[in-house]
Each structure stands twice: as C-alpha cells, then as structure tokens.
Motif scaffolding. Structure first.
Motif, PDB file in Angstrom:
ATOM      1  N   ASP A 284      28.295  60.494  22.388  1.00 62.10           N
ATOM      2  CA  ASP A 284      28.363  59.438  23.400  1.00 62.10           C
ATOM      3  C   ASP A 284      27.699  59.886  24.697  1.00 62.10           C
ATOM      4  O   ASP A 284      27.086  59.071  25.406  1.00 62.10           O
ATOM      5  CB  ASP A 284      29.822  59.051  23.664  1.00 62.10           C
ATOM      6  CG  ASP A 284      30.418  58.216  22.546  1.00 62.10           C
ATOM      7  OD1 ASP A 284      29.652  57.734  21.690  1.00 62.10           O
ATOM      8  OD2 ASP A 284      31.668  58.045  22.520  1.00 62.10           O
ATOM      9  N   ALA A 285      27.828  61.167  25.009  1.00 66.00           N
ATOM     10  CA  ALA A 285      27.222  61.684  26.242  1.00 66.00           C
ATOM     11  C   ALA A 285      25.719  61.464  26.238  1.00 66.00           C
ATOM     12  O   ALA A 285      25.144  60.965  27.224  1.00 66.00           O
ATOM     13  CB  ALA A 285      27.549  63.170  26.398  1.00 66.00           C
ATOM     14  N   MET A 286      25.072  61.807  25.142  1.00 60.42           N
ATOM     15  CA  MET A 286      23.617  61.664  25.060  1.00 60.42           C
ATOM     16  C   MET A 286      23.210  60.200  24.961  1.00 60.42           C
ATOM     17  O   MET A 286      22.220  59.776  25.573  1.00 60.42           O
ATOM     18  CB  MET A 286      23.098  62.445  23.861  1.00 60.42           C
ATOM     19  CG  MET A 286      23.244  63.952  23.963  1.00 60.42           C
ATOM     20  SD  MET A 286      22.081  64.708  25.117  1.00 60.42           S
ATOM     21  CE  MET A 286      20.541  64.563  24.215  1.00 60.42           C
ATOM     22  N   LYS A 287      23.969  59.415  24.219  1.00 59.36           N
ATOM     23  CA  LYS A 287      23.640  57.993  24.085  1.00 59.36           C
ATOM     24  C   LYS A 287      23.676  57.280  25.430  1.00 59.36           C
ATOM     25  O   LYS A 287      22.903  56.349  25.682  1.00 59.36           O
ATOM     26  CB  LYS A 287      24.621  57.330  23.123  1.00 59.36           C
ATOM     27  CG  LYS A 287      24.469  57.764  21.667  1.00 59.36           C
ATOM     28  CD  LYS A 287      25.562  57.150  20.799  1.00 59.36           C
ATOM     29  CE  LYS A 287      25.455  57.614  19.350  1.00 59.36           C
ATOM     30  NZ  LYS A 287      26.559  57.070  18.517  1.00 59.36           N
ATOM     31  N   ASN A 288      24.576  57.721  26.312  1.00 53.59           N
ATOM     32  CA  ASN A 288      24.726  57.083  27.619  1.00 53.59           C
ATOM     33  C   ASN A 288      23.991  57.829  28.730  1.00 53.59           C
ATOM     34  O   ASN A 288      24.109  57.470  29.902  1.00 53.59           O
ATOM     35  CB  ASN A 288      26.210  56.955  27.971  1.00 53.59           C
ATOM     36  CG  ASN A 288      26.949  56.037  27.008  1.00 53.59           C
ATOM     37  OD1 ASN A 288      26.450  54.980  26.647  1.00 53.59           O
ATOM     38  ND2 ASN A 288      28.145  56.441  26.584  1.00 53.59           N
ATOM     39  N   GLY A 289      23.257  58.877  28.349  1.00 56.35           N
ATOM     40  CA  GLY A 289      22.461  59.616  29.332  1.00 56.35           C
ATOM     41  C   GLY A 289      23.275  60.470  30.280  1.00 56.35           C
ATOM     42  O   GLY A 289      22.777  60.860  31.337  1.00 56.35           O
ATOM     43  N   LYS A 290      24.510  60.790  29.923  1.00 52.81           N
ATOM     44  CA  LYS A 290      25.388  61.547  30.826  1.00 52.81           C
ATOM     45  C   LYS A 290      25.337  63.034  30.507  1.00 52.81           C
ATOM     46  O   LYS A 290      26.274  63.628  29.985  1.00 52.81           O
ATOM     47  CB  LYS A 290      26.810  61.001  30.756  1.00 52.81           C
ATOM     48  CG  LYS A 290      26.916  59.582  31.302  1.00 52.81           C
ATOM     49  CD  LYS A 290      28.354  59.106  31.393  1.00 52.81           C
ATOM     50  CE  LYS A 290      28.424  57.720  32.043  1.00 52.81           C
ATOM     51  NZ  LYS A 290      29.813  57.234  32.168  1.00 52.81           N
ATOM     52  N   VAL A 291      24.194  63.614  30.823  1.00 54.52           N
ATOM     53  CA  VAL A 291      23.960  65.045  30.659  1.00 54.52           C
ATOM     54  C   VAL A 291      23.543  65.591  32.022  1.00 54.52           C
ATOM     55  O   VAL A 291      22.588  65.090  32.618  1.00 54.52           O
ATOM     56  CB  VAL A 291      22.864  65.328  29.617  1.00 54.52           C
ATOM     57  CG1 VAL A 291      22.653  66.834  29.456  1.00 54.52           C
ATOM     58  CG2 VAL A 291      23.227  64.691  28.281  1.00 54.52           C
ATOM     59  N   TYR A 292      24.263  66.590  32.506  1.00 48.40           N
ATOM     60  CA  TYR A 292      24.049  67.052  33.873  1.00 48.40           C
ATOM     61  C   TYR A 292      23.803  68.560  33.908  1.00 48.40           C
ATOM     62  O   TYR A 292      24.427  69.322  33.164  1.00 48.40           O
ATOM     63  CB  TYR A 292      25.272  66.741  34.740  1.00 48.40           C
ATOM     64  CG  TYR A 292      25.660  65.287  34.751  1.00 48.40           C
ATOM     65  CD1 TYR A 292      25.007  64.375  35.569  1.00 48.40           C
ATOM     66  CD2 TYR A 292      26.691  64.824  33.933  1.00 48.40           C
ATOM     67  CE1 TYR A 292      25.372  63.040  35.588  1.00 48.40           C
ATOM     68  CE2 TYR A 292      27.062  63.485  33.935  1.00 48.40           C
ATOM     69  CZ  TYR A 292      26.405  62.602  34.771  1.00 48.40           C
ATOM     70  OH  TYR A 292      26.758  61.278  34.769  1.00 48.40           O
TER      71      TYR A 292
END
Length: 336
Positions: A284-292
């Motif tokens: 879900d993190a990658m699908k929603n672009g939530k990588v920091y």
C-alpha cells in the motif's frame, strides 16, 4: 558475494549507529512516554557521590556502573564517539574537546582544529595519549580498551539505551563539565518537543511503517532500537516490532505485513526510486507513493538531542496533515 554484502552491511551499522550499541529497551504504547516507562539497570545508578556538582574533585557513577573521580573541571577532553561529541556541542562544552573520531560530522566542520584519534571502534591509543587529555569519554564498545585508556586519563562511559537515557547522558556530561544549567535546558527542550509531537498524534490511527535499514540483504529495525521507539512516538506501528535489533527480513514478509508507509535513510544501499524495481511496489505504501527518505541517518541512530529531529521528520511522514507537511508522492514508471 552474498557473504561479502552481509559483512559490508554490518560494518556500515558500526558507523551509522555509532553510540547506539547495547540497546535493550522495549516499546510501550500506553499514554506514558516510552522514555519515562523504561529505565536501564545500569543508568539508574548514575549519581554523584558528593553534595555539590560544582566542586572538584567530583565523583560520579557512569553508565557502566563505574565510580569515576574527576579531579578538576576538564579542559582537554577526548570523545570516542560522534554521539558524545554532539552532546558536548549541545551543552556548550565543545570547546573543551580536543580529540574526535573520523566519523564525527556534527556540528559542521567539527574536525577542524581537533585531532582525529581514529575510528569509533578502533581508536588510536598513542594518538589519544599524545593529546594529554584530562578526560576521555567513550561508549560500552570502548570497555575493551579501558586498561589502556585509564593509564592516560579518567574514563567515563556514556551508553544510552533509550530516550530517557539520553536525558541522563546530557545531564551527566553537564555536571562533569560544569554546564549543568545548559544541560537542563537541553533536556527540557527535548521533553517539550517530544510531548508536543506525542500530543498531536495520540488520537490518530496508527500508521503501519516499514523502515529499511539496508537493502541487500533486506534489513529492518526491530524492538530495542531507537528507530522502533521513534516510529511509535510518531504515531506509527513498526511492522517488525515483534523482532529484536536489526532483523534480516524477506520481501514476502514485508508484503504480508503490507506497510502503509516506507521510510529509509539516505545510506540504505537503495533509493526510494529504486524500490520501483522491486516487489515492494505491491505494498500500500508504494501504491500510494508514501515512501520517504530521511534527511540524515544520524538523526535516528545517534543517542543525542538530535534524536528529536528524527522524531519530528518521521511524524511528518506519518501524519503530514497534522504538521502541514507537503510531500511529492513517489511515482513509479509503468513497466511492460
């Protein structure tokens, strides 16, 4: 080659988590803060054995449970760890530090005008002796050099295992260098900032977080690490909180636990964009672009007042709306 990659990764941890050796704390998710819940058996004995901390000779008990007598206010200090040097800086005692390691990088240009005494795990005893120090401060990693170091000057061991222990380290070094008031101010500022962040996130749903320590082999942070604690204080749930230390994990495990956010330091052997070429794109993190990507490895690994900066960055990643944090979502290019 695989074996060599693992060795290189472990060597990197010796640099990145310098000053963080020996962490054994456990995480608490109650309304009490983690640093208040946990105290280590070693640091509870930290005390002064005389009535006035401003009078020398000063007797203290360090993090290793050793009673150390400091005959006079130190003027020539050798720091054996980057975290210790940083702490001296924050309490206004950096001018007393004459020797640092080759890994010291904060504040900027900290090595200028000071002698580099070697690495964190392998200090050069002869160079240390040549500086004629009146105090040497190290971590538990340096206990193996204790007999040699004590022939040169009094040695104090500073080895925080929790955020609460960082407070104690700041205050102890403040007493040793007659910077008690500044040390108290630093601790108060840390506590205020942590409480400010904790109060903001305490009613928010926990965000599932995968923290990448190293990429090949894939490694994360488990219980007993500052990173795990910071994720919890920031309103997150570390998906590998049921492990200890620095576990090697599989992509399959990560996919099963399905993080909502992925965080990595600048030196993890992989970039956020590189993750697009892995199976982690199915989280879900990658699908929603939530990588920091953190601004620095050190703000989450070194037991110094800067740990609060790491907490604030992680909190912004997990709850951007609460902190008015604007971010650019990671977008992976479509592949055939």
């Amino acid at each position: 080659m695989r074996k060599m990659a693992i060795v290189l990764a472990l060597l990197m941890f010796g640099v990145v988590i310098a000053g963080c050796i020996g962490q054994t704390q456990t995480t608490s998710t109650t309304t009490d803060t983690i640093e208040e819940k946990r105290t280590s058996s070693v640091t509870t004995s930290i005390s002064e054995t005389q009535t006035s901390p401003n009078k020398y000779p000063l007797k203290i008990v360090d993090f290793a449970g050793r009673e150390v007598t400091i005959e006079k206010e130190p003027q020539r200090i050798v720091s054996l760890a980057p975290s210790i040097t940083e702490t001296f800086y924050f309490i206004g005692a950096l001018d007393k530090v004459v020797g640092v390691t080759k890994f010291d990088n904060y504040p900027e240009n900290v090595q200028e005008g000071r002698t580099v005494i070697g690495g964190f795990s392998d200090p050069n005893i002869e160079v240390i002796a040549s500086l004629n120090p009146d105090l040497i401060v190290g971590t538990s990693m340096h206990l193996k050099y204790l007999d040699q170091l004590e022939k040169i000057a009094p040695v104090v061991i500073i080895d925080p295992k929790s955020i609460g222990d960082i407070y104690k380290a700041v205050e102890l070094l403040g007493r040793i260098t007659s910077k008690e008031e500044k040390a108290k101010d630093v601790v108060a500022e840390m506590k205020d900032k942590i409480e400010e962040i904790r109060s903001k996130v305490q009613n928010m749903p926990e965000v599932k977080v995968f923290y990448i320590v190293w990429s090949d082999p894939l490694m994360s942070a488990g219980n007993g690490t500052f990173i795990n604690d910071l994720i919890t204080l920031a309103g997150g749930e570390n998906i590998f909180k049921d492990t200890q230390g620095w576990p090697q994990v599989s992509v399959e495990e990560v996919l099963t636990r399905n993080p909502e956010v992925i965080i990595l330091p600048p030196h993890a052997g992989i970039s956020a964009e590189d993750l697009c070429n892995t199976q982690l794109v199915n989280t879900d993190a990658m699908k929603n672009g939530k990588v920091y990507t953190l601004s620095s490895d050190d703000i989450v690994s070194r037991p110094t007042p800067r740990i609060v900066e790491g907490l604030e960055e992680i909190a912004k990643f997990l709850h951007p709306d609460l902190f008015n944090f604007q971010y650019q979502p990671l977008t992976c290019e479509a592949t055939s």
